[in-house]
Design a protein around this motif. Structure first.
Motif, PDB file in Angstrom:
ATOM      1  N   PHE A 189       0.923 -15.875  35.317  1.00 27.58           N
ATOM      2  CA  PHE A 189       0.882 -15.853  33.862  1.00 27.58           C
ATOM      3  C   PHE A 189       2.216 -15.312  33.362  1.00 27.58           C
ATOM      4  N   ILE A 190       2.773 -15.950  32.330  1.00 26.86           N
ATOM      5  CA  ILE A 190       4.090 -15.579  31.831  1.00 26.86           C
ATOM      6  C   ILE A 190       4.023 -14.812  30.516  1.00 26.86           C
ATOM      7  N   GLY A 191       2.825 -14.617  29.993  1.00 22.16           N
ATOM      8  CA  GLY A 191       2.673 -13.882  28.745  1.00 22.16           C
ATOM      9  C   GLY A 191       1.246 -13.971  28.245  1.00 22.16           C
ATOM     10  N   ARG A 192       1.061 -13.598  27.001  1.00 23.51           N
ATOM     11  CA  ARG A 192      -0.258 -13.607  26.350  1.00 23.51           C
ATOM     12  C   ARG A 192      -0.141 -14.225  24.965  1.00 23.51           C
ATOM     13  N   LEU A 193      -1.228 -14.848  24.537  1.00 22.92           N
ATOM     14  CA  LEU A 193      -1.303 -15.448  23.206  1.00 22.92           C
ATOM     15  C   LEU A 193      -2.043 -14.491  22.288  1.00 22.92           C
ATOM     16  N   ARG A 194      -1.455 -14.223  21.151  1.00 27.59           N
ATOM     17  CA  ARG A 194      -2.058 -13.320  20.170  1.00 27.59           C
ATOM     18  C   ARG A 194      -2.513 -14.150  18.981  1.00 27.59           C
TER      19      ARG A 194
ATOM     20  N   LEU B 272      -0.866 -18.052  11.536  1.00 27.00           N
ATOM     21  CA  LEU B 272       0.274 -17.656  12.351  1.00 27.00           C
ATOM     22  C   LEU B 272      -0.223 -16.907  13.585  1.00 27.00           C
ATOM     23  N   CYS B 273       0.331 -17.252  14.729  1.00 28.32           N
ATOM     24  CA  CYS B 273      -0.029 -16.617  15.991  1.00 28.32           C
ATOM     25  C   CYS B 273       1.261 -16.260  16.726  1.00 28.32           C
ATOM     26  N   ARG B 274       1.147 -15.364  17.691  1.00 25.63           N
ATOM     27  CA  ARG B 274       2.311 -14.945  18.478  1.00 25.63           C
ATOM     28  C   ARG B 274       2.128 -15.333  19.938  1.00 25.63           C
ATOM     29  N   VAL B 275       3.209 -15.795  20.520  1.00 27.89           N
ATOM     30  CA  VAL B 275       3.268 -16.077  21.951  1.00 27.89           C
ATOM     31  C   VAL B 275       4.162 -14.981  22.532  1.00 27.89           C
ATOM     32  N   GLU B 276       3.544 -13.996  23.168  1.00 34.41           N
ATOM     33  CA  GLU B 276       4.289 -12.859  23.708  1.00 34.41           C
ATOM     34  C   GLU B 276       4.647 -13.156  25.160  1.00 34.41           C
ATOM     35  N   ILE B 277       5.941 -13.146  25.449  1.00 33.03           N
ATOM     36  CA  ILE B 277       6.443 -13.488  26.776  1.00 33.03           C
ATOM     37  C   ILE B 277       6.705 -12.196  27.548  1.00 33.03           C
ATOM     38  N   ASP B 278       6.220 -12.140  28.794  1.00 36.54           N
ATOM     39  CA  ASP B 278       6.470 -10.972  29.635  1.00 36.54           C
ATOM     40  C   ASP B 278       7.965 -10.840  29.905  1.00 36.54           C
TER      41      ASP B 278
ATOM     42  N   ARG C 246      11.592 -13.734  29.673  1.00 37.02           N
ATOM     43  CA  ARG C 246      12.222 -13.889  28.358  1.00 37.02           C
ATOM     44  C   ARG C 246      13.516 -14.703  28.376  1.00 37.02           C
ATOM     45  N   PRO C 247      14.371 -14.592  29.404  1.00 37.32           N
ATOM     46  CA  PRO C 247      15.572 -15.442  29.415  1.00 37.32           C
ATOM     47  C   PRO C 247      15.248 -16.942  29.414  1.00 37.32           C
ATOM     48  N   ALA C 248      14.055 -17.313  29.849  1.00 33.15           N
ATOM     49  CA  ALA C 248      13.657 -18.726  29.889  1.00 33.15           C
ATOM     50  C   ALA C 248      13.438 -19.302  28.489  1.00 33.15           C
ATOM     51  N   LEU C 249      13.467 -18.464  27.467  1.00 32.05           N
ATOM     52  CA  LEU C 249      13.307 -18.939  26.086  1.00 32.05           C
ATOM     53  C   LEU C 249      14.613 -19.469  25.485  1.00 32.05           C
ATOM     54  N   ALA C 250      15.721 -19.296  26.168  1.00 33.41           N
ATOM     55  CA  ALA C 250      17.020 -19.713  25.619  1.00 33.41           C
ATOM     56  C   ALA C 250      17.000 -21.191  25.234  1.00 33.41           C
ATOM     57  N   GLY C 251      17.330 -21.484  23.982  1.00 35.17           N
ATOM     58  CA  GLY C 251      17.389 -22.850  23.477  1.00 35.17           C
ATOM     59  C   GLY C 251      16.089 -23.380  22.905  1.00 35.17           C
ATOM     60  N   ILE C 252      15.024 -22.607  22.994  1.00 36.63           N
ATOM     61  CA  ILE C 252      13.720 -23.114  22.537  1.00 36.63           C
ATOM     62  C   ILE C 252      13.686 -23.333  21.027  1.00 36.63           C
TER      63      ILE C 252
ATOM     64  N   GLY D 147       9.073 -19.489  14.336  1.00 35.82           N
ATOM     65  CA  GLY D 147      10.202 -18.591  14.498  1.00 35.82           C
ATOM     66  C   GLY D 147      10.281 -18.037  15.907  1.00 35.82           C
ATOM     67  N   VAL D 148      11.446 -17.493  16.226  1.00 34.76           N
ATOM     68  CA  VAL D 148      11.685 -16.859  17.518  1.00 34.76           C
ATOM     69  C   VAL D 148      12.041 -15.406  17.250  1.00 34.76           C
ATOM     70  N   GLU D 149      11.329 -14.495  17.891  1.00 36.81           N
ATOM     71  CA  GLU D 149      11.584 -13.074  17.771  1.00 36.81           C
ATOM     72  C   GLU D 149      11.947 -12.547  19.153  1.00 36.81           C
ATOM     73  N   ASP D 150      12.303 -11.312  19.238  1.00 37.56           N
ATOM     74  CA  ASP D 150      12.666 -10.720  20.516  1.00 37.56           C
ATOM     75  C   ASP D 150      11.474 -10.771  21.474  1.00 37.56           C
ATOM     76  N   GLY D 151      11.515 -11.669  22.458  1.00 30.91           N
ATOM     77  CA  GLY D 151      10.461 -11.771  23.454  1.00 30.91           C
ATOM     78  C   GLY D 151       9.184 -12.423  22.984  1.00 30.91           C
ATOM     79  N   ALA D 152       9.228 -13.085  21.836  1.00 30.90           N
ATOM     80  CA  ALA D 152       8.004 -13.701  21.317  1.00 30.90           C
ATOM     81  C   ALA D 152       8.340 -14.915  20.457  1.00 30.90           C
ATOM     82  N   LEU D 153       7.367 -15.795  20.348  1.00 31.01           N
ATOM     83  CA  LEU D 153       7.450 -16.952  19.471  1.00 31.01           C
ATOM     84  C   LEU D 153       6.368 -16.815  18.412  1.00 31.01           C
TER      85      LEU D 153
END
Length: 154
Positions: free
Chosen positions: A25-30, A50-56, A60-66, A119-125
């Motif tokens: 698992f790479i994160g949790r859905l809020r 609105l929901c958050r996709v929190e990445i462990d 997080r580096p895998a979000l680059a360019g998303i 939107g993209v936030e620090d470690g989350a979508l």
């Protein structure tokens, strides 16, 4: 509601002892959904909450360019779903085989939601379009290249 109870016409089987795969698992859905009864039948990528996709942290580096994509496909594990039903009887419906339904109750409770990236936030979508329980484990994120790409605010 007792999600372990069966309805008339439903059948189940014991789960096999062997395991064929290992998921990370790479994160949790809020989400605002605390129970299955709260969850919509299908997410709404345009008007859903609105929901958050929190990445462990390690992922997080895998979000680059998303942020280049307007829509994403999220794969997640429906961790509270039963896995043993062969046939199911949806509320007010006919009994059908599990593979003829989009029910979360299935041998491998993997779900797919196409969401709108807000939107993209620090470690989350921040997204719209989820239909799962708060805290649901995230398996993967894939950009949806069929949807029009737009720059999303970071």
């Amino acid at each position: 509601m007792d999600w372990q109870a069966t309805r008339p016409g439903e059948t189940s089987m014991p789960l096999p002892e062997r395991q064929d795969a290992h998921l990370v698992f790479i994160g949790r859905l809020r989400t605002p959904f605390a129970s299955r009864d709260d969850c919509p039948r299908q997410g709404d990528a345009e008007a859903g909450p609105l929901c958050r996709v929190e990445i462990d942290e390690p992922w997080r580096p895998a979000l680059a360019g998303i942020e280049r994509f307007a829509h994403l496909d999220l794969l997640y594990w429906m961790h509270q779903a039963r896995r043993d039903l062969l046939t199911q009887t949806p509320r007010g419906g006919e009994t059908l085989g599990t593979f003829a339904l989009r029910s979360p109750v299935r041998p491998n409770p993997i779900a797919l939601s196409r969401v709108r990236l807000i939107g993209v936030e620090d470690g989350a979508l921040v997204v719209r379009g989820l239909d799962c329980l708060d805290g649901t484990p995230l398996i993967d994120i894939k950009p949806n290249r069929c949807a029009h790409s737009v720059e999303v605010r970071t």
